[in-house]
Design a protein around this motif. Structure first.
Motif, PDB file in Angstrom:
ATOM      1  N   UNK A  82     -38.094  -5.736  18.129  1.00 34.23           N
ATOM      2  CA  UNK A  82     -39.275  -6.604  18.111  1.00 34.23           C
ATOM      3  C   UNK A  82     -40.488  -5.774  17.698  1.00 34.23           C
ATOM      4  N   UNK A  83     -41.158  -6.220  16.627  1.00 34.15           N
ATOM      5  CA  UNK A  83     -42.363  -5.529  16.155  1.00 34.15           C
ATOM      6  C   UNK A  83     -43.530  -6.508  16.149  1.00 34.15           C
ATOM      7  N   UNK A  84     -44.722  -5.973  16.029  1.00 37.98           N
ATOM      8  CA  UNK A  84     -45.924  -6.796  16.123  1.00 37.98           C
ATOM      9  C   UNK A  84     -46.104  -7.722  14.929  1.00 37.98           C
ATOM     10  N   UNK A  85     -47.006  -8.706  15.080  1.00 41.44           N
ATOM     11  CA  UNK A  85     -47.255  -9.676  14.008  1.00 41.44           C
ATOM     12  C   UNK A  85     -47.786  -9.008  12.741  1.00 41.44           C
ATOM     13  N   UNK A  86     -48.511  -7.888  12.937  1.00 39.77           N
ATOM     14  CA  UNK A  86     -49.171  -7.248  11.805  1.00 39.77           C
ATOM     15  C   UNK A  86     -48.257  -6.301  11.041  1.00 39.77           C
ATOM     16  N   UNK A  87     -47.064  -6.016  11.582  1.00 45.33           N
ATOM     17  CA  UNK A  87     -46.191  -5.032  10.938  1.00 45.33           C
ATOM     18  C   UNK A  87     -45.728  -5.539   9.570  1.00 45.33           C
ATOM     19  N   UNK A  88     -45.914  -4.697   8.540  1.00 45.07           N
ATOM     20  CA  UNK A  88     -45.552  -5.104   7.178  1.00 45.07           C
ATOM     21  C   UNK A  88     -44.090  -4.763   6.918  1.00 45.07           C
ATOM     22  N   UNK A  89     -43.188  -5.616   7.407  1.00 47.47           N
ATOM     23  CA  UNK A  89     -41.760  -5.411   7.180  1.00 47.47           C
ATOM     24  C   UNK A  89     -41.270  -6.513   6.246  1.00 47.47           C
ATOM     25  N   UNK A  90     -40.627  -6.098   5.171  1.00 43.76           N
ATOM     26  CA  UNK A  90     -40.205  -7.087   4.179  1.00 43.76           C
ATOM     27  C   UNK A  90     -38.709  -7.251   4.153  1.00 43.76           C
ATOM     28  N   UNK A  91     -38.308  -8.506   4.054  1.00 43.45           N
ATOM     29  CA  UNK A  91     -36.886  -8.840   3.962  1.00 43.45           C
ATOM     30  C   UNK A  91     -36.189  -7.952   2.935  1.00 43.45           C
ATOM     31  N   UNK A  92     -35.072  -7.366   3.310  1.00 42.29           N
ATOM     32  CA  UNK A  92     -34.267  -6.609   2.359  1.00 42.29           C
ATOM     33  C   UNK A  92     -34.667  -5.159   2.179  1.00 42.29           C
ATOM     34  N   UNK A  93     -35.776  -4.744   2.773  1.00 40.40           N
ATOM     35  CA  UNK A  93     -36.215  -3.357   2.606  1.00 40.40           C
ATOM     36  C   UNK A  93     -35.278  -2.399   3.352  1.00 40.40           C
ATOM     37  N   UNK A  94     -35.322  -1.146   2.940  1.00 43.69           N
ATOM     38  CA  UNK A  94     -34.565  -0.116   3.649  1.00 43.69           C
ATOM     39  C   UNK A  94     -35.546   0.603   4.567  1.00 43.69           C
ATOM     40  N   UNK A  95     -35.183   0.738   5.846  1.00 47.53           N
ATOM     41  CA  UNK A  95     -36.091   1.400   6.786  1.00 47.53           C
ATOM     42  C   UNK A  95     -35.367   2.534   7.510  1.00 47.53           C
ATOM     43  N   UNK A  96     -36.153   3.469   8.006  1.00 49.61           N
ATOM     44  CA  UNK A  96     -35.611   4.507   8.876  1.00 49.61           C
ATOM     45  C   UNK A  96     -35.861   4.111  10.317  1.00 49.61           C
ATOM     46  N   UNK A  97     -35.125   4.697  11.221  1.00 46.25           N
ATOM     47  CA  UNK A  97     -35.318   4.408  12.641  1.00 46.25           C
ATOM     48  C   UNK A  97     -35.414   5.719  13.401  1.00 46.25           C
ATOM     49  N   UNK A  98     -36.424   5.819  14.252  1.00 48.33           N
ATOM     50  CA  UNK A  98     -36.560   7.011  15.102  1.00 48.33           C
ATOM     51  C   UNK A  98     -36.561   6.586  16.557  1.00 48.33           C
ATOM     52  N   UNK A  99     -35.823   7.322  17.363  1.00 48.18           N
ATOM     53  CA  UNK A  99     -35.778   7.044  18.802  1.00 48.18           C
ATOM     54  C   UNK A  99     -36.475   8.194  19.529  1.00 48.18           C
ATOM     55  N   UNK A 100     -37.256   7.864  20.538  1.00 52.80           N
ATOM     56  CA  UNK A 100     -37.906   8.880  21.383  1.00 52.80           C
ATOM     57  C   UNK A 100     -36.817   9.601  22.179  1.00 52.80           C
ATOM     58  N   UNK A 101     -36.481  10.809  21.715  1.00 55.41           N
ATOM     59  CA  UNK A 101     -35.318  11.517  22.270  1.00 55.41           C
ATOM     60  C   UNK A 101     -35.529  11.928  23.720  1.00 55.41           C
ATOM     61  N   UNK A 102     -36.759  12.273  24.095  1.00 58.51           N
ATOM     62  CA  UNK A 102     -36.937  12.757  25.470  1.00 58.51           C
ATOM     63  C   UNK A 102     -36.869  11.597  26.464  1.00 58.51           C
ATOM     64  N   UNK A 103     -37.371  10.440  26.071  1.00 57.41           N
ATOM     65  CA  UNK A 103     -37.247   9.263  26.944  1.00 57.41           C
ATOM     66  C   UNK A 103     -35.778   8.860  27.074  1.00 57.41           C
ATOM     67  N   UNK A 104     -35.052   8.892  25.951  1.00 55.65           N
ATOM     68  CA  UNK A 104     -33.615   8.572  25.975  1.00 55.65           C
ATOM     69  C   UNK A 104     -32.872   9.539  26.904  1.00 55.65           C
ATOM     70  N   UNK A 105     -33.193  10.836  26.787  1.00 59.19           N
ATOM     71  CA  UNK A 105     -32.491  11.834  27.609  1.00 59.19           C
ATOM     72  C   UNK A 105     -32.741  11.576  29.093  1.00 59.19           C
ATOM     73  N   UNK A 106     -33.965  11.170  29.419  1.00 58.79           N
ATOM     74  CA  UNK A 106     -34.298  10.883  30.823  1.00 58.79           C
ATOM     75  C   UNK A 106     -33.531   9.668  31.329  1.00 58.79           C
TER      76      UNK A 106
END
Ligand SMILES: [Zn+2]
Length: 269
Positions: A82-106
Motif C-alpha cells: 500500500x502506497x500513498x495517493x501521491x506516489x507516481x507508480x505506473x501500471x507495468x513499470x519495473x520497480x525495485x523493492x527494499x526492506x528495512x533489514x534491521x527491523x526485519x531482523x528484530x
C-alpha cells in the motif's frame, strides 16, 4: 512488473510478480508488515502497509475483506504493497523493492523467541492437565494453542495473551497449577529457554513452494529433538543469533476469566 489499483481511501495497492516484503496475514496477523520502500526510477516510495490480498474476476479484496479462506481455488492470493495517493507508480513499470533489514531482523528474533517461549511454557504446564488434549510439536499438551487469545510479534520480543476460562477448565486444565505458582513457572520456563538458547540450535523455515499460500514450517533442532510448527513468519537462522530469551508472566482478572500475559524478550547478539 507492477499492477496498480486505486483504493477507496485514495491510497494505491501495488502488486508485484515477486516481493521480499512480509505482509500481514489477516487470518493469523501475529507478525506485522515489514518496513519497505519501492524504488520507482529515481524515487523512493514508502510502503505504508503491506497486506495479503486476494483477486477474483479482476477484483482485489484486502485483508479482512477477503471473503474466502487462503488458498481457495479460483482466487489469486497476492501481496498488496500500500502506497500513498501521491506516489507516481505506473501500471507495468519495473520497480525495485527494499526492506528495512534491521527491523526485519528484530521481528525475526521476536518470532523465534515467541515459538520457543510457547514450547517451554507448554512443557512446564504438562502436569496441569487432567485430560488428554492435542499435543504440541514437542509432544506436550498444547496449552499455547488451546488458551491463546492473541499473539503479537514485536521487535525483539512478543506478547502472548492467554485466557483461562471455563472452556479451558472443561478441557481438563487446572488453572491453579499456573496461577498458584506463577513466579516458579516463570523461572522454570526461563531456565529451559536458557538451555535452548545455549544449544545454538539451527532454525529453518521449510516451504513446500514459493507461492504465498504454500505451507511453510518453522523447524528448530532443539536438544530434545527437532520441532516443526506451521508458521507464516520470519525467523533467525540459528539460536546462536540470540544471547537470551526470557519471559515474564503476569495474571489479571478479566470478565469471567483470568488472563495471563506472557511477555517475551529475545535479545540478539
Ligand atoms: Zn510463527
Amino acid at each position: 512488473m507492477l499492477h496498480v489499483e486505486a483504493l477507496p481511501d485514495g491510497r494505491q495497492a501495488v502488486l508485484l510478480d515477486l516481493t521480499p516484503v512480509h505482509p500481514v496475514d489477516f487470518a493469523w496477523p501475529d507478525q506485522g508488515a515489514d518496513r519497505a520502500w519501492l524504488q520507482v526510477g529515481a524515487d523512493q516510495v514508502p510502503v505504508l502497509d503491506c497486506v495479503v490480498g486476494a483477486v477474483k474476476d479482476g477484483r482485489l479484496h484486502l485483508g479482512g475483506a477477503i471473503p474466502v479462506k487462503k488458498g481457495t481455488e479460483g482466487w489469486a492470493f497476492v501481496v498488496a504493497h500500500i502506497v500513498g495517493p501521491e506516489a507516481a507508480v505506473e501500471e507495468g513499470a519495473v520497480v525495485g523493492v527494499q526492506v528495512d533489514a534491521s527491523h526485519r531482523a528484530a521481528l525475526s528474533a521476536g518470532h523465534t523467541g515467541c515459538h520457543l517461549a510457547s514450547l517451554a511454557l507448554n512443557r512446564e504446564l504438562a502436569g496441569a492437565w487432567r485430560k488428554d488434549v492435542a499435543l504440541d510439536a514437542a509432544g506436550h499438551p498444547n496449552f499455547d494453542a488451546l488458551a491463546i487469545d492473541t499473539s503479537t510479534i514485536l521487535p525483539d520480543g512478543s506478547r502472548d495473551v492467554y485466557r483461562l476460562g471455563k472452556s479451558l477448565r472443561r478441557r481438563g486444565f487446572q488453572p491453579e497449577e499456573l496461577l498458584g505458582r506463577l513466579p516458579d513457572v516463570t523461572d522454570r520456563v526461563n531456565a529451559v529457554l536458557a538451555q535452548w538458547t545455549a544449544s545454538h540450535a539451527a532454525v529453518a523455515v521449510e516451504r513446500e513452494g514459493r507461492g504465498l499460500t504454500d505451507l511453510r514450517r518453522w523447524t528448530c533442532a532443539l536438544p530434545e529433538g527437532t520441532v516443526s510448527i506451521p508458521c507464516g513468519g520470519t525467523h533467525v537462522s540459528s539460536l546462536a543469533e540470540l544471547v537470551e530469551v526470557r519471559v515474564h508472566l503476569q495474571a489479571e482478572e478479566a470478565a469471567g476469566a483470568v488472563v495471563v500475559t506472557m511477555d517475551t524478550r529475545s535479545l540478539r547478539r
